[in-house]
Motif scaffolding. Structure first.
Motif, PDB file in Angstrom:
ATOM      1  N   GLY A  92       0.811  -1.215   0.000  1.00 10.45           N
ATOM      2  CA  GLY A  92       0.000   0.000   0.000  1.00 10.45           C
ATOM      3  C   GLY A  92       0.844   1.264   0.000  1.00 10.45           C
ATOM      4  O   GLY A  92       0.538   2.231  -0.706  1.00 10.45           O
ATOM      5  N   GLN A  93       1.920   1.255   0.775  1.00 10.12           N
ATOM      6  CA  GLN A  93       2.818   2.414   0.819  1.00 10.12           C
ATOM      7  C   GLN A  93       3.519   2.598  -0.525  1.00 10.12           C
ATOM      8  O   GLN A  93       3.655   3.717  -1.009  1.00 10.12           O
ATOM      9  N   TRP A  94       3.953   1.507  -1.141  1.00 11.25           N
ATOM     10  CA  TRP A  94       4.618   1.606  -2.448  1.00 11.25           C
ATOM     11  C   TRP A  94       3.661   2.104  -3.522  1.00 11.25           C
ATOM     12  O   TRP A  94       4.073   2.827  -4.431  1.00 11.25           O
ATOM     13  N   ILE A  95       2.373   1.748  -3.417  1.00  8.85           N
ATOM     14  CA  ILE A  95       1.379   2.296  -4.348  1.00  8.85           C
ATOM     15  C   ILE A  95       1.234   3.798  -4.121  1.00  8.85           C
ATOM     16  O   ILE A  95       1.209   4.579  -5.065  1.00  8.85           O
ATOM     17  N   THR A  96       1.168   4.200  -2.865  1.00  6.52           N
ATOM     18  CA  THR A  96       1.040   5.622  -2.540  1.00  6.52           C
ATOM     19  C   THR A  96       2.210   6.428  -3.097  1.00  6.52           C
ATOM     20  O   THR A  96       2.032   7.560  -3.542  1.00  6.52           O
ATOM     21  N   VAL A 150      -4.233   3.273  -3.175  1.00  6.62           N
ATOM     22  CA  VAL A 150      -4.746   3.929  -4.382  1.00  6.62           C
ATOM     23  C   VAL A 150      -5.350   5.285  -4.015  1.00  6.62           C
ATOM     24  O   VAL A 150      -5.072   6.298  -4.677  1.00  6.62           O
ATOM     25  N   TYR A 151      -6.178   5.319  -2.976  1.00  9.08           N
ATOM     26  CA  TYR A 151      -6.741   6.600  -2.521  1.00  9.08           C
ATOM     27  C   TYR A 151      -5.620   7.599  -2.183  1.00  9.08           C
ATOM     28  O   TYR A 151      -5.660   8.759  -2.597  1.00  9.08           O
ATOM     29  N   ALA A 152      -4.661   7.156  -1.415  1.00  8.62           N
ATOM     30  CA  ALA A 152      -3.569   8.049  -0.990  1.00  8.62           C
ATOM     31  C   ALA A 152      -2.762   8.519  -2.194  1.00  8.62           C
ATOM     32  O   ALA A 152      -2.373   9.699  -2.256  1.00  8.62           O
ATOM     33  N   ALA A 153      -2.509   7.632  -3.154  1.00  6.55           N
ATOM     34  CA  ALA A 153      -1.764   8.018  -4.355  1.00  6.55           C
ATOM     35  C   ALA A 153      -2.530   9.051  -5.166  1.00  6.55           C
ATOM     36  O   ALA A 153      -1.935   9.996  -5.702  1.00  6.55           O
ATOM     37  N   LEU A 154      -3.850   8.883  -5.260  1.00  2.72           N
ATOM     38  CA  LEU A 154      -4.665   9.869  -5.989  1.00  2.72           C
ATOM     39  C   LEU A 154      -4.606  11.239  -5.318  1.00  2.72           C
ATOM     40  O   LEU A 154      -4.446  12.261  -5.993  1.00  2.72           O
ATOM     41  N   VAL A 155      -4.732  11.270  -4.006  1.00  9.67           N
ATOM     42  CA  VAL A 155      -4.660  12.551  -3.289  1.00  9.67           C
ATOM     43  C   VAL A 155      -3.269  13.162  -3.439  1.00  9.67           C
ATOM     44  O   VAL A 155      -3.137  14.367  -3.687  1.00  9.67           O
ATOM     45  N   LEU A 156      -2.246  12.347  -3.310  1.00 10.17           N
ATOM     46  CA  LEU A 156      -0.869  12.845  -3.471  1.00 10.17           C
ATOM     47  C   LEU A 156      -0.659  13.377  -4.885  1.00 10.17           C
ATOM     48  O   LEU A 156      -0.087  14.463  -5.064  1.00 10.17           O
ATOM     49  N   GLY A 157      -1.134  12.639  -5.882  1.00 10.12           N
ATOM     50  CA  GLY A 157      -0.999  13.085  -7.261  1.00 10.12           C
ATOM     51  C   GLY A 157      -1.731  14.402  -7.508  1.00 10.12           C
ATOM     52  O   GLY A 157      -1.199  15.288  -8.203  1.00 10.12           O
TER      53      GLY A 157
END
Length: 164
Positions: A92-96, A150-157
């Protein structure tokens, strides 16, 4: 939940236990998921220079490995999603951290990725909460953290885009 000596031996007595426990980081006496996420960030640093296709293939392989390793540990302990399993936090962290691959290393963004993943992993908005409650075994252990990532990656992006 802390594991007793017999449970620790059950986890570490199989190679899957070493993987599922994030090479032992899941045995942290305090906030094992956070400890696992922190170790995942440290392991990500040398991987951050990988080309995107290699990184994505590694994520798929890490997910599959996590499903297997988590399944073994769940069966050995007889517990559904025990806290010692933190390989799900790794993935999950690597996806983020995906949105940061194209950028020079910046500790502020890495810290933001860490905190965003922890937020979504704890908060568990739908469908993260659904996966956490409804999917069992190794897949269930892994899936909610993948969705939180995925949620965290979207917010970060979106933050990276808005601030660029």
């Amino acid at each position: 939940m802390r594991l007793d000596a017999a449970q620790r031996r059950a986890v570490l007595g199989h190679p899957a236990g070493w993987i599922a426990s994030g090479f032992g980081s899941g045995f942290s006496p305090f906030a094992s998921g956070t400890a696992g996420s922190a170790v995942a960030v440290l392991l990500w640093l040398p991987l951050s220079g990988c080309p995107l296709p290699v990184y994505l293939a590694g994520l798929v392989a890490a997910f599959a490995l996590g499903v297997w390793a988590s399944h073994v540990v769940v069966k050995r302990l007889g517990l559904e999603d025990p806290g010692v399993i933190v390989w799900d936090e790794f993935v999950g962290q690597w996806i983020t951290l995906l949105p940061l691959l194209a950028l020079p290393l910046h500790w502020g963004w890495i810290a933001a990725a860490f905190f965003l993943f922890r937020l979504f992993d704890v908060w568990k908005p739908w469908p993260v909460s659904w996966a956490d409650r409804s999917v069992e075994g190794g897949l269930g252990v892994m899936l909610d953290d993948v969705l939180a990532g995925v949620y965290a990656a979207l917010v970060l992006g979106l933050a990276l885009y808005a601030l660029s």
